[in-house]
Design an enzyme around this catalytic site. Structure first.
Site, short mmCIF file in Angstrom:
data_model
loop_
_atom_site.label_atom_id
_atom_site.label_comp_id
_atom_site.label_asym_id
_atom_site.label_seq_id
_atom_site.Cartn_x
_atom_site.Cartn_y
_atom_site.Cartn_z
N GLY A 41 0.82 -1.21 0.00
CA GLY A 41 0.00 0.00 0.00
C GLY A 41 0.84 1.25 0.00
O GLY A 41 0.46 2.29 0.56
N GLN A 49 -1.75 7.55 1.14
CA GLN A 49 -1.35 8.80 1.80
C GLN A 49 -0.24 8.55 2.82
O GLN A 49 0.79 9.23 2.82
CB GLN A 49 -2.57 9.42 2.47
CG GLN A 49 -2.30 10.79 3.08
CD GLN A 49 -3.49 11.32 3.86
OE1 GLN A 49 -4.37 10.57 4.27
NE2 GLN A 49 -3.51 12.62 4.07
N LEU A 50 -0.43 7.59 3.71
CA LEU A 50 0.61 7.25 4.68
C LEU A 50 1.76 6.53 4.02
O LEU A 50 2.94 6.83 4.28
CB LEU A 50 0.02 6.37 5.79
CG LEU A 50 1.02 5.77 6.80
CD1 LEU A 50 1.76 6.88 7.56
CD2 LEU A 50 0.31 4.84 7.77
N ASP A 106 2.28 -1.87 -4.48
CA ASP A 106 0.88 -1.44 -4.50
C ASP A 106 0.23 -2.08 -5.71
O ASP A 106 0.92 -2.58 -6.61
CB ASP A 106 0.79 0.10 -4.59
CG ASP A 106 -0.47 0.64 -3.93
OD1 ASP A 106 -1.57 0.25 -4.38
OD2 ASP A 106 -0.38 1.43 -2.98
N ARG A 109 -1.59 -0.13 -7.51
CA ARG A 109 -1.58 1.03 -8.40
C ARG A 109 -0.19 1.29 -8.95
O ARG A 109 0.80 0.75 -8.47
CB ARG A 109 -2.06 2.27 -7.63
CG ARG A 109 -3.49 2.20 -7.17
CD ARG A 109 -3.85 3.39 -6.28
NE ARG A 109 -3.32 3.23 -4.93
CZ ARG A 109 -3.51 4.11 -3.96
NH1 ARG A 109 -4.19 5.22 -4.20
NH2 ARG A 109 -3.04 3.90 -2.76
N ASP A 150 -0.78 -7.40 -5.20
CA ASP A 150 -2.11 -7.52 -4.64
C ASP A 150 -1.97 -8.37 -3.38
O ASP A 150 -1.64 -9.55 -3.45
CB ASP A 150 -3.05 -8.19 -5.64
CG ASP A 150 -4.47 -8.36 -5.12
OD1 ASP A 150 -4.69 -8.13 -3.91
OD2 ASP A 150 -5.34 -8.75 -5.91
N TYR A 200 -15.01 -0.90 8.76
CA TYR A 200 -13.57 -0.63 8.92
C TYR A 200 -13.14 -0.93 10.35
O TYR A 200 -12.13 -1.61 10.59
CB TYR A 200 -13.29 0.83 8.56
CG TYR A 200 -11.85 1.25 8.68
CD1 TYR A 200 -10.88 0.72 7.84
CD2 TYR A 200 -11.47 2.24 9.59
CE1 TYR A 200 -9.56 1.13 7.93
CE2 TYR A 200 -10.16 2.65 9.68
CZ TYR A 200 -9.21 2.10 8.84
OH TYR A 200 -7.90 2.51 8.93
N LYS A 253 -10.49 -3.76 11.95
CA LYS A 253 -9.35 -3.38 12.78
C LYS A 253 -9.35 -4.12 14.12
O LYS A 253 -8.29 -4.54 14.61
CB LYS A 253 -9.32 -1.86 13.00
CG LYS A 253 -8.98 -1.07 11.74
CD LYS A 253 -7.67 -1.50 11.14
CE LYS A 253 -7.28 -0.69 9.92
NZ LYS A 253 -6.01 -1.17 9.30
#
Length: 316
Positions: free
Chosen positions: A8, A12-13, A34, A36, A51, A141, A145
């Site tokens: 990932g 953002q992180l 990632d 992407r 993936d 979510y 977690k």
């Protein structure tokens, strides 16, 4: 030198954490991955399309680079998860279990996995939410977690996999676009302020949430991973905290720099999510166990973002 894999990494992180890890350990020793394409921050050296729901592919990458440390960040975030509940469960759970099982089988030395304040529900103490308190989330979510925290503790206690975790508050950064989280309003608001636009906030003006500037989040993550194993006393996930504020307060902080900035409030489904979360967090365990200490106040963060964000926007 240890080889580090970040899943990932284009998030953002992930973008900022990967950059800092490369500064510390050398670019050649930090493999970004990632589903992407790599962004400008990540670059393509080294980068792997990955993936995390494909366990065999994770094994392939680990073997290719002889990876010994994994930062597993790939996930679907809170607001997006509510719109894609089946994908959220599959990605967030299967991805984590794949990484944990590969780590056990390949003798990976250490794993980082991010949890969130989303683990808390309406029955948790709202102010200074303690480390050990009910975790009964009302979001998909949050459910992933809570389950993930228990899997991390299980793999440590059962198999000795040194997996470490932080319950992040809302993360605010300027180097990449928001990723679908409920707290992302506190990123978008700076973009609108600099563009001279009125910001339409999807939360009420007095919705207080725990937040953290990205620089502090990256620091907390690396500090935790560099701490001696014997210092890590919490094997589910550590509370960490920095600042708490409302949309009205962040708007006021921006108006100190841009007096003409305006904000309006149009709460939507994300208000219900935010209302189930704490107003502030007690992170005394992290501070005592491995020396966590934040750096940025609300005004200091605002000044830093408004100084640097225009340069990022110019490149887009």
């Amino acid at each position: 030198m240890s080889k580090i894999l970040v899943t990932g990494a284009c998030g953002q992180l992930g973008s900022e954490l990967t950059a800092e890890l490369r500064n510390i350990y050398g670019a050649e020793n930090v493999i970004a991955s990632d589903i992407r394409e790599p962004n400008e921050q990540i670059g393509d050296s080294p980068f792997e399309h990955l993936d995390v729901m494909n366990k065999a592919r994770i094994e392939e990458v680990i073997e290719k680079y002889d990876v010994t440390i994994i930062y597993h960040l790939a996930a679907l975030l809170s607001a997006n998860a509510e719109q894609n509940i089946n994908l959220a469960w599959k990605l967030n759970m299967d991805g984590l279990l794949n990484v944990l099982n590969v780590a056990k089988e390949k003798n990976v030395e250490r794993i980082f996995w991010p949890s969130s304040i989303a683990v808390f529900g309406p029955d948790a103490q709202k102010e200074k939410t303690p480390q050990n308190t009910p975790t009964n989330p009302t979001t998909v979510y949050g459910i992933t977690k809570v389950a993930g925290e228990q899997w991390c503790a299980y793999f440590y206690n059962k198999f000795g996999v040194d997996v470490r975790s932080i319950r992040y508050p809302g993360l605010i950064g300027y180097k990449s676009l928001p990723g679908g989280g409920t707290t992302d309003y506190a990123v978008d608001i700076y973009h609108k302020a600099l563009a001279g636009e009125t910001f339409s906030c999807f939360l009420t003006k007095d919705t207080a949430l725990p937040m953290m500037y990205m620089n502090d989040a990256v620091k907390a993550t690396i500090d935790l991973m560099q701490a001696p194993e014997e210092n890590i006393k919490v094997r589910t996930s550590y509370n960490v905290s920095a600042i708490s504020f409302t949309p009205e307060e962040i708007a006021g902080s921006i108006q100190k720099q841009i007096p003409e900035f305006e904000i309006e409030y149009t709460p939507d489904y994300r208000q219900e999510i935010a209302s189930s979360w704490p107003d502030s967090i007690d992170d005394s365990s992290a501070r005592s166990d491995w020396g966590w200490k934040h750096t940025y106040s609300l005004d200091k963060m605002t000044e830093d973002i408004l100084e640097h964000l225009p340069k990022v926007i110019e490149k887009v």
